[in-house]
Design a protein around this motif. Structure first.
Motif, PDB file in Angstrom:
ATOM      1  N   ASP A  80       0.830  -1.196   0.000  1.00 54.77           N
ATOM      2  CA  ASP A  80       0.000   0.000   0.000  1.00 54.77           C
ATOM      3  C   ASP A  80       0.870   1.253   0.000  1.00 54.77           C
ATOM      4  N   PHE A  81       1.907   1.243   0.851  1.00 59.99           N
ATOM      5  CA  PHE A  81       2.808   2.393   0.924  1.00 59.99           C
ATOM      6  C   PHE A  81       3.544   2.600  -0.400  1.00 59.99           C
ATOM      7  N   ALA A  82       3.910   1.491  -1.036  1.00 61.15           N
ATOM      8  CA  ALA A  82       4.687   1.572  -2.280  1.00 61.15           C
ATOM      9  C   ALA A  82       3.893   2.231  -3.410  1.00 61.15           C
ATOM     10  N   LYS A  83       2.582   2.290  -3.270  1.00 65.43           N
ATOM     11  CA  LYS A  83       1.773   2.936  -4.303  1.00 65.43           C
ATOM     12  C   LYS A  83       1.975   4.451  -4.322  1.00 65.43           C
ATOM     13  N   LEU A  84       2.419   5.031  -3.198  1.00 66.10           N
ATOM     14  CA  LEU A  84       2.592   6.478  -3.122  1.00 66.10           C
ATOM     15  C   LEU A  84       3.792   6.916  -3.948  1.00 66.10           C
ATOM     16  N   ASP A  85       3.578   7.921  -4.784  1.00 69.67           N
ATOM     17  CA  ASP A  85       4.671   8.516  -5.567  1.00 69.67           C
ATOM     18  C   ASP A  85       5.036   9.837  -4.894  1.00 69.67           C
ATOM     19  N   LEU A  86       6.066   9.798  -4.013  1.00 72.98           N
ATOM     20  CA  LEU A  86       6.500  10.981  -3.265  1.00 72.98           C
ATOM     21  C   LEU A  86       7.625  11.659  -4.033  1.00 72.98           C
ATOM     22  N   ARG A  87       7.481  12.968  -4.280  1.00 72.41           N
ATOM     23  CA  ARG A  87       8.473  13.706  -5.070  1.00 72.41           C
ATOM     24  C   ARG A  87       8.963  14.945  -4.313  1.00 72.41           C
ATOM     25  N   VAL A  88      10.240  15.273  -4.516  1.00 71.04           N
ATOM     26  CA  VAL A  88      10.792  16.523  -4.027  1.00 71.04           C
ATOM     27  C   VAL A  88      10.334  17.633  -4.971  1.00 71.04           C
ATOM     28  N   VAL A  89       9.836  18.741  -4.417  1.00 71.65           N
ATOM     29  CA  VAL A  89       9.347  19.855  -5.231  1.00 71.65           C
ATOM     30  C   VAL A  89       9.827  21.171  -4.634  1.00 71.65           C
ATOM     31  N   THR A  90       9.830  22.217  -5.471  1.00 76.18           N
ATOM     32  CA  THR A  90      10.137  23.576  -5.005  1.00 76.18           C
ATOM     33  C   THR A  90       8.889  24.431  -5.163  1.00 76.18           C
ATOM     34  N   ILE A  91       8.588  25.205  -4.123  1.00 74.15           N
ATOM     35  CA  ILE A  91       7.445  26.113  -4.167  1.00 74.15           C
ATOM     36  C   ILE A  91       7.866  27.360  -4.930  1.00 74.15           C
ATOM     37  N   ILE A  92       7.330  27.552  -6.132  1.00 77.51           N
ATOM     38  CA  ILE A  92       7.734  28.693  -6.948  1.00 77.51           C
ATOM     39  C   ILE A  92       6.738  29.847  -6.851  1.00 77.51           C
ATOM     40  N   ALA A  93       5.568  29.611  -6.288  1.00 78.26           N
ATOM     41  CA  ALA A  93       4.594  30.684  -6.038  1.00 78.26           C
ATOM     42  C   ALA A  93       3.673  30.243  -4.921  1.00 78.26           C
ATOM     43  N   ALA A  94       3.235  31.208  -4.103  1.00 78.55           N
ATOM     44  CA  ALA A  94       2.313  30.923  -2.992  1.00 78.55           C
ATOM     45  C   ALA A  94       1.400  32.123  -2.810  1.00 78.55           C
ATOM     46  N   ASP A  95       0.105  31.884  -2.743  1.00 78.95           N
ATOM     47  CA  ASP A  95      -0.853  32.989  -2.679  1.00 78.95           C
ATOM     48  C   ASP A  95      -1.976  32.682  -1.695  1.00 78.95           C
ATOM     49  N   HIS A  96      -2.560  33.751  -1.152  1.00 81.63           N
ATOM     50  CA  HIS A  96      -3.767  33.618  -0.347  1.00 81.63           C
ATOM     51  C   HIS A  96      -4.913  33.152  -1.250  1.00 81.63           C
ATOM     52  N   VAL A  97      -5.879  32.430  -0.673  1.00 82.12           N
ATOM     53  CA  VAL A  97      -7.052  31.970  -1.419  1.00 82.12           C
ATOM     54  C   VAL A  97      -8.263  32.757  -0.934  1.00 82.12           C
ATOM     55  N   LYS A  98      -8.840  33.557  -1.819  1.00 83.61           N
ATOM     56  CA  LYS A  98      -9.967  34.390  -1.450  1.00 83.61           C
ATOM     57  C   LYS A  98     -11.142  33.530  -0.982  1.00 83.61           C
ATOM     58  N   GLY A  99     -11.632  33.841   0.217  1.00 82.89           N
ATOM     59  CA  GLY A  99     -12.778  33.111   0.756  1.00 82.89           C
ATOM     60  C   GLY A  99     -12.418  31.872   1.539  1.00 82.89           C
ATOM     61  N   ALA A 100     -11.111  31.583   1.686  1.00 84.55           N
ATOM     62  CA  ALA A 100     -10.684  30.396   2.436  1.00 84.55           C
ATOM     63  C   ALA A 100      -9.821  30.822   3.617  1.00 84.55           C
ATOM     64  N   ASP A 101     -10.190  30.359   4.823  1.00 87.23           N
ATOM     65  CA  ASP A 101      -9.472  30.753   6.028  1.00 87.23           C
ATOM     66  C   ASP A 101      -8.201  29.944   6.256  1.00 87.23           C
ATOM     67  N   LYS A 102      -8.153  28.710   5.714  1.00 83.83           N
ATOM     68  CA  LYS A 102      -7.056  27.818   6.058  1.00 83.83           C
ATOM     69  C   LYS A 102      -6.131  27.490   4.885  1.00 83.83           C
ATOM     70  N   LEU A 103      -6.522  27.868   3.657  1.00 87.58           N
ATOM     71  CA  LEU A 103      -5.792  27.394   2.483  1.00 87.58           C
ATOM     72  C   LEU A 103      -4.777  28.403   1.956  1.00 87.58           C
ATOM     73  N   ILE A 104      -3.699  27.864   1.419  1.00 85.55           N
ATOM     74  CA  ILE A 104      -2.740  28.618   0.615  1.00 85.55           C
ATOM     75  C   ILE A 104      -2.637  27.902  -0.726  1.00 85.55           C
ATOM     76  N   GLN A 105      -2.641  28.683  -1.810  1.00 83.69           N
ATOM     77  CA  GLN A 105      -2.480  28.106  -3.141  1.00 83.69           C
ATOM     78  C   GLN A 105      -0.996  28.061  -3.487  1.00 83.69           C
ATOM     79  N   LEU A 106      -0.503  26.859  -3.743  1.00 81.32           N
ATOM     80  CA  LEU A 106       0.919  26.650  -4.035  1.00 81.32           C
ATOM     81  C   LEU A 106       1.101  26.252  -5.492  1.00 81.32           C
ATOM     82  N   THR A 107       2.134  26.833  -6.131  1.00 80.70           N
ATOM     83  CA  THR A 107       2.564  26.362  -7.446  1.00 80.70           C
ATOM     84  C   THR A 107       3.883  25.635  -7.252  1.00 80.70           C
ATOM     85  N   LEU A 108       3.920  24.358  -7.608  1.00 81.66           N
ATOM     86  CA  LEU A 108       5.053  23.491  -7.295  1.00 81.66           C
ATOM     87  C   LEU A 108       5.787  23.093  -8.565  1.00 81.66           C
ATOM     88  N   ASP A 109       7.129  23.146  -8.489  1.00 80.09           N
ATOM     89  CA  ASP A 109       7.986  22.726  -9.605  1.00 80.09           C
ATOM     90  C   ASP A 109       8.481  21.317  -9.334  1.00 80.09           C
TER      91      ASP A 109
END
Length: 677
Positions: A576-605
């Motif tokens: 079951d664990f082996a099914k996960l495809d875990l990747r190293v990524v860099t956050i190239i953009a991060a923004d507030h999400v209008k109307g959401a108290d807990k979320l951040i919108q991330l753009t990942l490379d």
């Protein structure tokens, strides 16, 4: 009117393992309308049903909830009864297959079949769960498809490529119950020799007992040849033990249809006017009708009549099959909020809206029915509010001003005669289950009534001196036409029709009573009979359905039993664990999400590819502080459509929550897109 008929009607038994939803209600509403019509015509019509309460799934769910199987089926039975009451499904008896009556009939039918030579026994090889100590049905085995290599497929067919196979052919099969690898094991099973009834079934299925489309499908199966049917299951199993066979139980589909007989027997014990043998003996002149979905036709039109024939009971007069329900042109969907439970619908909308809409679209054919909410809103508001109720609301006030009594004579005898006469055609359509045609005729009559009132314009005449009697005559015709409409709609709208009967000051809406016009008759004060469908209520219901099902899913996912307090109790296999495809990524953009108290919108490379991900980490991080940071994401998570946009994965974080959330960070030197091993 013809002499009274004796009719017994059943609907398919809902499984005692879940809630009633709109797909179920299609059948019960269809049956209830037909039964109410028969009773309105003066026939002795009994409607019985029960919870289908046996099987492995019941046993496993009870175990998951930490209660006994009996406690589970009692709880679900109470919930089902409440849902049927909400939608005005008026059973004469609603019972359970886990009853003494059902045990007695199941044993009686089995023994008669056995003694007549229609039962065989032989050893078969099955998949066995060594951890749970039980044999596994195909749906409780999962693995990799041997044809297309799709993972997480059931033990009998692949949803990805459509291939069929045996559980033994699955690659890396696992028990869906315990996760253990199944082993093959032999067991003696009991079989019903269905082929002994090949000739009888060939004749019976083509005798008018089934819709032509269904009969032709069964003809294909019969021509291919019938085979023995496995009617036994091994312990542990929640059900009835087979006589003289310790540790062997009747398969749920053997005793489920026998539950019709058991429920009726239970009703007879409480009713002096009903005798069981009058309905089930081979020489019975009573009528027996089953209403079912087309997906279970083989059980009701092959196995069941063969069992009845072999055990010397009568066979059904007809088996009426309907199609499936779609919502807005698609299969009911939990994610779209269109997998709607009966209780949720009733919290937001009048159940009679649904009864009317189903009736307006139902035919005698086994075709699918679509619940389109835009059409639903327009049809209910136009037909029921704009046409039917409108007649009474326009006329009642003028009658009250004239003293509250209708005219002594009828100003439009021919029109009323036609309205009474059309009832014969409407009755024929109801009888044949062509409810849509019946509704069309009823609405044509409503159009005629509204056109008459609009042409005569009593509101204008009322302003002229000396026109009081003419106004009363016109409105009396309108009220009599309304009475005809309500009589015809009574099987579909039992609450509204009863309220209308109170307004009309009549005792009943019996079909033949409509032939006597209301002349010189006093009516009561008119009260609104139904409100309009509001689209915002539909939107709220759909959103509520999403929330209800999400909460239920959370409960299913919570650990139960002695390890429930252990935060690391939900162990998984390495595969079951082996099914996960875990990747190293860099956050190239991060923004507030209008109307959401807990979320951040991330753009990942990910290294040559970017992904959009919504992460619930706003309580711990400012978006501007995240740009340039590396983290780890689950790259093969199925994208999830949110109201803010599409989330294409998940970043990995740890911590108890709030400000204490920590993004996982790889060691220096890790490159974007690198797999985490």
């Amino acid at each position: 009117m013809s002499s009274a008929r004796k009719i017994l009607v059943t609907s398919a038994l809902p499984y005692a393992n879940g809630s009633i939803h709109l797909g179920h209600l299609l059948e019960y509403i269809q049956t209830d309308i037909w039964v109410r019509f028969q009773k309105q015509r003066g026939h002795q019509c009994s409607y019985v049903c029960a919870d289908d309460a046996h099987g492995t799934a019941i046993m496993l769910r009870a175990e998951q909830e930490g209660i006994t199987s009996q406690q589970l089926i009692d709880k679900v039975n109470e919930e089902h009864r409440a849902d049927f009451d909400r939608f005005l499904v008026n059973f004469d008896n609603y019972y359970s297959t886990h009853s003494e009556e059902n045990r007695e009939f199941s044993e009686l039918i089995y023994k008669r079949l056995r003694d007549a030579g229609h039962i065989a026994t032989r050893s078969i090889t099955q998949m066995f769960d060594p951890d749970k100590g039980l044999f596994l049905a195909d749906r409780f085995i999962k693995g990799t498809c041997p044809k297309c290599k799709a993972e997480d497929q059931y033990g009998d067919n692949c949803e990805a490529c459509g291939a069929t196979y045996t559980p033994a052919e699955l690659i890396n099969p696992k028990s869906a119950i315990s996760g253990a690898t199944p082993v093959e094991k032999d067991s003696e099973h009991y079989f019903f020799k269905l082929q002994d009834f090949q000739e009888m079934l060939t004749e019976w299925t083509q005798s008018g007992t089934l819709h032509e489309q269904i009969a032709n499908k069964l003809k294909e199966w019969l021509e291919a040849g019938l085979h023995e049917w496995d009617i036994s299951r091994d312990a542990p199993y929640f059900g009835f033990e087979i006589p003289d066979a310790p540790g062997k139980y009747f398969y749920v589909w053997l005793d489920a249809p026998i539950g019709y007989m058991a429920s009726f027997k239970n009703l007879c014990a409480r009713r002096d006017d009903l005798e069981f043998d009058d309905y089930w003996n081979k020489d019975s002149d009573a009528e027996l009708y089953h209403f079912i979905g087309k997906d279970i036709i083989n059980f009701h039109a092959l196995f069941w009549p063969a069992m009845l024939e072999g055990a010397d009971f009568r066979k059904p007069t007809a088996v009426n099959a309907h199609g499936f329900l779609t919502v807005n042109g698609q299969k009911m969907s939990k994610s779209r909020g269109t997998f709607i439970k009966a209780q949720t619908f009733a919290e937001f909308l009048n159940p009679e809206y649904l009864r009317y809409y189903f009736a307006a679209k139902l035919t005698s054919r086994p075709e699918d029915l679509d619940l389109n909410f835009e059409d639903f809103t327009a049809r209910v508001n136009s037909d029921l509010i704009g046409k039917v109720v409108n007649i009474a609301s326009r006329c009642a006030g003028f009658v009250k001003k004239s003293g509250g009594k209708l005219s002594e004579t009828c100003a439009e005898q021919a029109m009323l005669d036609d309205a009474v006469a059309i009832g014969h055609q409407i009755a024929e359509h109801y009888e044949n289950r062509d409810f849509g045609r019946a509704i069309r005729l009823i609405m044509e009559l409503a159009d005629t009534a509204n056109a008459y009132i609009a042409e005569k314009a009593p509101w204008s005449l009322a302003k002229e001196e000396g026109k009081e009697q003419e106004v009363l005559d016109i409105c009396s015709v309108g009220i009599n036409l309304f009475r005809q409409l309500i009589t015809y709609l009574a099987p579909v709208l039992p609450v509204m029709s009863q309220q209308a009967a109170t307004f009309l000051n009549i005792e009943n809406l019996n079909w033949d009573a409509r032939e006597q016009l209301l002349l010189g008759h006093e009516i009561n004060k008119f009260k609104p009979l139904m409100t309009r469908v509001e689209s915002d209520r539909i939107d709220a219901m759909i959103e509520a359905s999403k929330e209800v099902l999400a909460e239920e899913q959370k409960l299913k996912e919570q650990p139960t039993g002695p390890l429930a307090e252990d935060p690391i109790s939900d162990e998984i296999e390495f595969d079951d664990f082996a099914k996960l495809d875990l990747r190293v990524v860099t956050i190239i953009a991060a923004d507030h999400v209008k109307g959401a108290d807990k979320l951040i919108q991330l753009t990942l490379d990910l290294g040559g590819e970017t992904r959009n991900v919504f992460a619930g980490i706003k309580s711990a991080y400012n978006p501007e502080d995240l740009v340039g940071r590396q983290t780890v994401m689950v790259a093969n998570l199925k994208p999830r459509k949110m109201r803010f946009g599409l989330s294409e994965g998940m970043v990995m974080a740890a911590g108890p929550g709030g400000e204490d959330i920590f993004l996982l960070t790889p060691d220096k030197g890790a490159e974007n897109g690198m797999r985490v091993k």
